[in-house]
Design an enzyme around this catalytic site. Structure first.
Site, PDB file in Angstrom:
ATOM      1  N   CYS A  94      42.206  14.923 104.772  1.00 23.76           N
ATOM      2  CA  CYS A  94      40.934  15.663 104.757  1.00 23.76           C
ATOM      3  C   CYS A  94      40.850  16.629 103.594  1.00 23.76           C
ATOM      4  O   CYS A  94      39.776  17.120 103.276  1.00 23.76           O
ATOM      5  CB  CYS A  94      40.719  16.393 106.075  1.00 23.76           C
ATOM      6  SG  CYS A  94      42.172  17.278 106.619  1.00 23.76           S
ATOM      7  N   GLU A 136      37.058  19.838 113.137  1.00 28.95           N
ATOM      8  CA  GLU A 136      37.376  19.775 111.712  1.00 28.95           C
ATOM      9  C   GLU A 136      36.856  18.423 111.231  1.00 28.95           C
ATOM     10  O   GLU A 136      37.355  17.389 111.651  1.00 28.95           O
ATOM     11  CB  GLU A 136      38.890  19.928 111.529  1.00 28.95           C
ATOM     12  CG  GLU A 136      39.283  20.249 110.107  1.00 28.95           C
ATOM     13  CD  GLU A 136      39.879  19.057 109.420  1.00 28.95           C
ATOM     14  OE1 GLU A 136      39.106  18.261 108.843  1.00 28.95           O
ATOM     15  OE2 GLU A 136      41.112  18.916 109.462  1.00 28.95           O
TER      16      GLU A 136
END
Lengths: 501, 501
Positions: A264, A227
């Site tokens: 994020c 990720e």
């Protein structure tokens, strides 16, 4: 924490030895061990949060909430283990009348892949670290876990591992069920070890790509679930601004400043209509926000560089200038910075501007009309974790529908009327999107579906009942969902959809 | 067929343009188009089988059966499209009492990844080629397909593409739904094209690894599903030999000689107990088998080399010598070759012996006792597509259970009392195993689950009903399975598995 080559070998071997033992646990044993780990984490909250505060600079409230989330994740996966649909059990009955000749009895389900290596994150010292979502989903799948601790919180990583491993091991898990290593070289060496079957990662695009390339280049390649970066574009229609500008501004400022923007899913670009008139509201909402420490000196320096590039780009105007100061020891302290730029200037300077700013900074992009949003987004953005839309409460239009379509083609989650930060840990969550948001957009690192990353299907053909694993047996002792495909159906496949011709 | 760079660009663009149109088809439209393609293939059977016979040397009976299988695959996937569980719809109801603070309404399902590139196989000119399982599963997922035709059957590939594309396009599919390219360079260029979202491959380990590396090294990496080599070890216990030696021998010989052994699931090694006394039966069963043409000169030459290496290895004794002759035009003709070797000689010469022999050759390995099988297999084999066991009808023992466990750890399918060739096309099939059997052992290239390779999940957060895609709406107009996660449940997660502590 262990870092030497001999340690790497011993740790990998312990994980390899633990793998068949953990894979063979019953659902209830596995679930009980995971719940015990959750309880142990909550029981050690005071100690763990104190270490985490010191190592990361995150607030006590945030860390208490994150520890709770980490425990809830473990409990969610305990339920998933026992419920059993993650096994995807499929049973084809033997069929002498099968369309292509006699079909054997075939039974398929998912088994654990083996030891998993998890590279943990700087910005979630609990929820994406030693006992975080990657670990919880791998344990649930039946895999031992080796965590490469993040250098930003080494003491917390070690202590968390001790607590979690002790709880698991005293509730039916084998020695070596959760282990920790530290240092970049140790991580790379472990990633190359043939005993590792899959790896997960949360961090930068640069490091994620390097590790993904190593995983792909192994003599026996393994799946690597990274990720990476995301700028999470958000779009506000003119009708939404007209309806409730002040909630929009407050929600946006909260989303970009929470945890000092080190998330994020922080919305890095907010598209607003020309003439939005939000500047003074943004100032009023952002100015009271107190300085927040950044996670570590590396992140502070990275944020300083990105912020300077953005503030120094032609056409960029500060709306909320914000602040950044870096102490003598390298720790950074920041308040929110919000700038604006016209769509045309963003197009002109996209090389400088389109990149993740890991900190409390976001860019307002002023657009002329809603028809221009999809073409603009096509020009500007690659894959993202999320895309967000604020529209009027009854709004419906071709550009709006087209924008939702654009988001689902370029992101893993489309958020409507809210903000992308604060990712719900639940069954329908998707945290992962097209490259470079993740290395592998067919999976998620948050929510129940994260377990699928650490499973592999296997079929049993004509194996007698006495020799079948429990989930595939007709008496189904674990009570898991079994999808049965009865004999005799194959001759009708497709018949209902045959056209007149 | 198109091979130039300009063609590649045009073909990729046509696929990219077709992608959103095909993705937006309703399940019934998509299913009807696929069934029309199946019907068109069957309607052209005489023409297609004649071309295939000439280009591949496979028998008419085999090719007629394979064409039927290809049509059945398309029809199976038509049913799968309409049934809808492949969409994996998950709906989390909004939950104000969620364990981690208010949860939004979250709805997740699978969407097509985009254009798929499929490298087709030499040995299945229908079922793993232009209209084969990779194409059927990608079409079902909602993806346009570009097939890199195999050089072994160029005319068949072109004609199949014409027939299938015409049937699809006159039944609701867009132009460019199925296209064909040819030549290795064109395949590599297309694999690097940013408009390609995923690729599948059936062929050798060498070429598969080269292509997997290219896919992983792209600026935006894509998933590459390669089905590569496999030697498919099979094991016969002493009890099985005692029970019915003659059926065993006939089944084994049929499995290694069908289609001249040019099948990825051919059992390449058969472990038999010392003193098995099967030699004369093997001769009797194999000698009547007529010469069969090998697929093409390249395969004939590869088979000659492998066969010579095996026959020339110390400790290897021919049981059925078999024959191989190569014509002046390079075409090969073969009858079955069966050799035997002791377990210890196989260990000594494993570097020469353990490799796929693509043709009608298999190696009997003589073992002393059943306890030695798992340690032997551990030493000798990497990942395989299948592993096979023949045991006594009531046999149960620790070595037998341990051997089943070994197979499921090292292969995708465990076959009991049968043979691995003749792969059933159905929901519970798993055709794929650990490296080097496949590049990606979390998927299958045969059976209903093959569709998952070409899907990607996306979540919709708080999107109003009027703007949701059909599968996620509360009124569920397509009638697909929806897994609902009601509000209020999160507080009980894991509670049932909490230990006394």
């Amino acid at each position: 924490m262990p870092t030497l080559a001999t340690d790497i070998d011993e740790i990998a071997q312990r994980a390899a030895d633990a793998a068949p033992v953990w894979a063979a646990t019953t659902p209830r044993t596995r679930a009980a061990a995971m719940v015990a780990a959750a309880d142990a984490l909550v029981g050690a909250q005071a100690e763990l949060v104190a270490i985490a505060q010191e190592e990361t600079g995150l607030s006590e409230a945030r860390l208490v909430g994150e520890l709770k989330r980490t425990a809830v994740q473990l409990r969610l996966f305990a339920d998933i283990v026992v419920e059993g649909s993650y096994l995807d059990v499929r049973i084809d009955e033997a069929d002498a009348a099968f369309a292509l000749g006699t079909r054997p009895d075939l039974r398929r389900y998912n088994i654990p892949v083996g030891p998993v290596l998890n590279f943990s994150a700087s910005n979630f010292p609990f929820a994406f670290s030693v006992a975080g979502g990657d670990t919880a989903s791998a344990l649930a799948a039946g895999c031992p876990v080796i965590v490469k601790a993040h250098s930003g919180h080494p003491r917390l990583s070690e202590r968390t591992a001790e607590i979690v491993a002790a709880a698991l091991e005293s509730n039916g898990a084998p020695t070596g069920i959760v282990q920790v290593i530290s240092g970049q070289q140790a991580g790379v060496d472990m990633l190359k070890d043939p005993r590792i079957s899959a790896a997960s990662f949360t961090g930068s695009t640069h490091v994620g790509r390097m590790l993904a390339d190593i995983a792909a280049a192994r003599p026996a390649p393994i799946p690597f679930y990274g990720e990476l970066g995301s700028v999470n574009p958000a779009f506000i229609t003119r009708a939404a601004v007209a309806e409730d500008a002040s909630s929009l501004v407050d929600g946006f400022v909260a989303s970009i400043s929470g945890s000092a923007g080190q998330l994020c899913t922080k919305p890095g670009f907010l598209f607003v209509p020309v003439g939005h008139n939000l500047d003074s509201r943004l100032v009023d909402s952002a100015e009271p926000i107190a300085e927040h420490r950044l996670l570590n000196p590396g992140i502070a320096e990275g944020y300083r560089e990105r912020r300077d590039v953005i503030l120094g780009t032609a056409g960029v105007t500060p709306v909320v200038e914000g602040s950044l100061r870096i102490d003598d020891d390298g720790q950074g302290w920041a308040t929110p910075t919000i700038v604006r730029v016209s769509a045309s200037d963003l197009l002109l300077h996209r090389e400088r501007l389109i990149d993740e700013a890991f900190g409390p900074l976001s860019v307002l992009v002023e657009y002329d009309d809603e028809e221009s949003l999809v073409p603009l987004a096509d020009e500007l953005f690659e894959g993202n974790l999320t895309g967000t839309i604020h529209a009027g409460s009854e709004e419906d239009s071709a550009p709006l529908r087209s924008l939702i379509g654009w988001i689902t083609r370029h992101a893993g989650r489309a958020v409507f009327g809210g903000w992308p930060t604060g990712v719900a840990v639940t069954l329908a969550q998707q945290h992962g999107g097209p490259w470079p948001a993740t290395t592998n957009d067919s999976s998620t690192s948050v929510g129940g579906a994260a377990i699928s990353r650490f499973l592999r299907p296997v079929s049993y053909q004509d194996v007698p009942q006495r020799l079948l694993p429990e989930p595939l047996r007709d008496d189904n002792p674990w009570g898991v969902p079994q999808e049965r495909n009865p004999a005799g159906r194959s001759t009708s496949w497709g018949e209902a959809y045959r056209t007149a011709s």
